[in-house]
Design a protein around this motif. Structure first.
Motif, PDB file in Angstrom:
ATOM      1  N   LEU A   1     -33.305 -24.174  29.246  1.00 21.10           N
ATOM      2  CA  LEU A   1     -32.400 -24.685  28.220  1.00 21.10           C
ATOM      3  C   LEU A   1     -33.159 -25.089  26.962  1.00 21.10           C
ATOM      4  O   LEU A   1     -32.649 -24.956  25.847  1.00 21.10           O
ATOM      5  N   GLY A   2     -34.363 -25.585  27.134  1.00 22.10           N
ATOM      6  CA  GLY A   2     -35.190 -25.911  25.971  1.00 22.10           C
ATOM      7  C   GLY A   2     -35.535 -24.671  25.163  1.00 22.10           C
ATOM      8  O   GLY A   2     -35.508 -24.689  23.924  1.00 22.10           O
TER       9      GLY A   2
ATOM     10  N   ALA B   1     -32.019 -22.283  17.271  1.00 18.40           N
ATOM     11  CA  ALA B   1     -32.412 -23.005  16.057  1.00 18.40           C
ATOM     12  C   ALA B   1     -33.169 -22.102  15.096  1.00 18.40           C
ATOM     13  O   ALA B   1     -33.119 -22.292  13.877  1.00 18.40           O
ATOM     14  N   SER B   2     -33.889 -21.102  15.636  1.00 19.30           N
ATOM     15  CA  SER B   2     -34.706 -20.232  14.783  1.00 19.30           C
ATOM     16  C   SER B   2     -34.001 -18.940  14.398  1.00 19.30           C
ATOM     17  O   SER B   2     -34.577 -18.100  13.714  1.00 19.30           O
TER      18      SER B   2
ATOM     19  N   THR C   1     -25.913 -28.369  13.501  1.00 20.26           N
ATOM     20  CA  THR C   1     -27.337 -28.115  13.751  1.00 20.26           C
ATOM     21  C   THR C   1     -27.603 -26.672  14.132  1.00 20.26           C
ATOM     22  O   THR C   1     -28.752 -26.235  14.176  1.00 20.26           O
ATOM     23  N   ARG C   2     -26.534 -25.946  14.464  1.00 19.87           N
ATOM     24  CA  ARG C   2     -26.598 -24.539  14.813  1.00 19.87           C
ATOM     25  C   ARG C   2     -27.442 -24.286  16.060  1.00 19.87           C
ATOM     26  O   ARG C   2     -28.116 -23.267  16.179  1.00 19.87           O
ATOM     27  N   THR C   3     -27.395 -25.212  16.987  1.00 11.28           N
ATOM     28  CA  THR C   3     -28.108 -25.035  18.240  1.00 11.28           C
ATOM     29  C   THR C   3     -27.532 -25.990  19.279  1.00 11.28           C
ATOM     30  O   THR C   3     -26.527 -26.666  19.036  1.00 11.28           O
TER      31      THR C   3
END
Length: 516
Positions: free
Chosen positions: A403-404, A411-412, A507-509
């Motif tokens: 999940l990380g 995010a990228s 935050t788009r993540t």
């Protein structure tokens, strides 16, 4: 067995001792029953070889057909006809001049044989004149073959001005097929798509489209019967080389390269000939057809129209939709279907609806991997590395680490390049990630309609996941429990995790997840 890898010339195959799978019974039917045809098939599916076969037939080269089905037909007269063969596959069409230059080159070469009159100033008039004089000089009606007729139109998708110019040029040029009907014995146009069939061929109401007719569904491609009879020995060699039984080898060939359906009635699909020949030639299972190049217009269509990829992969459409390609189309499905990336999987007779899907593993896996850099990261090697890491984490039960990684990946991602529906872009990213993971583990991914959003399974672990967008992880986990998604799995001994995940638009993540 000499395999004709990359060879599309019928005469070269027959005189060179290469394998030829006999399609001349259907060629005989075409030539005997009608005069004007159109055929749409994906690239590298044998269209050029089909036209080359027809060309040799009408040039009266009887010796090339010895032992083939049409060679046994007593009623075929083997007359020598003038054949006008135009191949539009050899040019990059980025301007109207490129198309006009290619057509002019074709006409100049034919005019050297049959002459030209001063009054023939336009491309269409020159083509008409050639047809008339070829017929008069030889005493035989003309055969006209056009390969990849739609290449200019495809390369101009999204450019309405250029599309209109190509359409005008081609419409006038192909108009000769109707105006010179009395001088034409046979004509066939092939291409990937039915692009502009209404507009480019609007005056050609005598052109029969055989693309979805059951009796011609296998005129290009290889049937399973042909596979098992013609390639009997190569199958055994392929199986031995890859450490498989014969049955396992056939099943893998079927899974990788079979599954193309070009009509709603034929129960059996056809195999991709290019991939089969290369597999037997190299004794290696690979995505040969896909590795030869995926047209960029497919991705551009999907991105420009913000199409949902999951909906694309299981579309239900009418025949009118499948045939409705034009420069202004906001639906990429017709192009994707006709290009061979989707095929007919089912048909609802009552409502006349076609259900589409990926034909086989080669196409599905290749298509997803091709899309990955466009949705996940501009560096393809980064996307492949992430998927490998994700899969390793899932197999080893490292759910927090998985999940990380997922959070970092989202995010990228290149959101800044997204001009349309960012939520749809996020959903497409999810679909690509989990589809890619599905090639290495068992997955199911659905939208929020009461079913499990994501089920990931490995030999030791099972992950039941629910996703929320601008909700809460607690809400997602609660839904899994309330609907008791794990109930059906309680009888086995796999370690089962339930996971609630929330994504934030801001935050788009991922902003939070909960695991039990």
């Amino acid at each position: 067995m000499k395999l004709p890898i990359g060879i599309q010339d019928f005469e070269k195959i027959r005189t060179g001792g290469y394998l030829y799978i006999d399609k001349t019974e259907q060629v005989y039917r075409l030539a005997s029953e009608g005069s004007y045809y159109f055929l749409s098939r994906p690239r590298r599916f044998g269209k050029s070889l089909l036209l080359s076969t027809i060309k040799a037939l009408f040039l009266g080269k009887r010796e090339l057909f010895k032992g083939l089905a049409i060679g046994q037909k007593e009623d075929w007269d083997w007359a020598v006809h003038p054949v006008l063969h135009l191949d539009l596959n050899t040019e990059k069409y980025d301007s109207k001049e490129k198309l006009e230059n290619l057509l002019n080159d074709f006409l100049v070469k034919e005019e050297a044989k049959y002459g030209r009159q001063e009054s023939e100033t336009s491309l269409g008039l020159r083509f008409q004149g050639i047809i008339q004089r070829a017929c008069e000089k030889t005493g035989q009606r003309v055969v006209i073959l056009v390969d990849e007729y739609d290449k200019p139109m495809l390369q101009a998708i999204g450019n309405k001005e250029l599309q209109d110019e190509y359409r005008g040029t081609l419409k006038g040029f192909y108009g000769a097929l109707k105006s010179m009907d009395g001088c034409i014995r046979f004509a066939m146009l092939t291409g990937v798509t039915k692009f502009g069939k209404v507009s480019v061929f609007s005056d050609l109401n005598n052109l029969e489209d055989i693309s979805m007719l059951p009796k011609y569904h296998n005129i290009c491609g290889i049937t399973e019967q042909e596979l098992l009879t013609v390639f009997d020995k190569p199958i055994d060699e392929l199986a031995e080389y890859n450490g498989l039984t014969r049955e396992e080898c056939i099943e893998k060939l079927r899974k990788m390269y079979d599954g193309y359906h070009f009509d709603e009635f034929s129960k059996n699909g056809v195999y991709n000939p290019f991939s089969l020949l290369n597999t037997f030639n190299n004794n290696i299972f690979r995505s040969y057809w896909f590795e030869t190049g995926t047209p960029t217009y497919l991705v551009e269509l999907l991105k420009r129209h913000y199409y949902n990829l999951e909906e694309m992969s299981k579309s239900e459409v009418t025949a009118d939709v499948l045939n409705s390609i034009d420069a202004e189309s906001h639906d990429p499905i017709p192009v994707i279907y006709q290009s061979g990336y989707l095929t007919i999987k089912g048909y609802d007779k009552e409502f006349q609806m076609y259900r589409l899907g990926f034909p086989n593993q080669e196409v599905e896996e290749g298509f997803i991997k091709y899309l990955a850099p466009f949705y996940l990261d501009n560096r393809e090697e980064r996307s492949v590395f992430d998927i490998r890491s994700f899969t390793s984490d899932v197999r080893e039960g490292n759910i927090e680490q998985f999940l990380g990684r997922l959070k970092s990946l989202f995010a990228s991602a290149p959101y800044d390049s997204v001009k349309g529906d960012k939520e749809n872009h996020f959903q497409n990213m999810m679909w690509v990630v989990f589809k890619m993971m599905g090639f290495y583990s068992q997955t199911e991914y659905h939208t929020s309609d009461g079913r499990i959003d994501l089920l990931l399974e490995t030999p030791q672990y099972r992950y039941i996941m629910e996703f929320k967008l601008d909700g809460t992880a607690e809400e997602a986990l609660r839904q899994i429990k309330e609907k008791d998604y794990p109930l059906q799995f309680r009888q086995d001994d796999k370690h089962t995790y339930i996971i609630g995940v929330n994504f934030s638009k801001e935050t788009r993540t991922i902003d939070k997840w909960l695991v039990e």
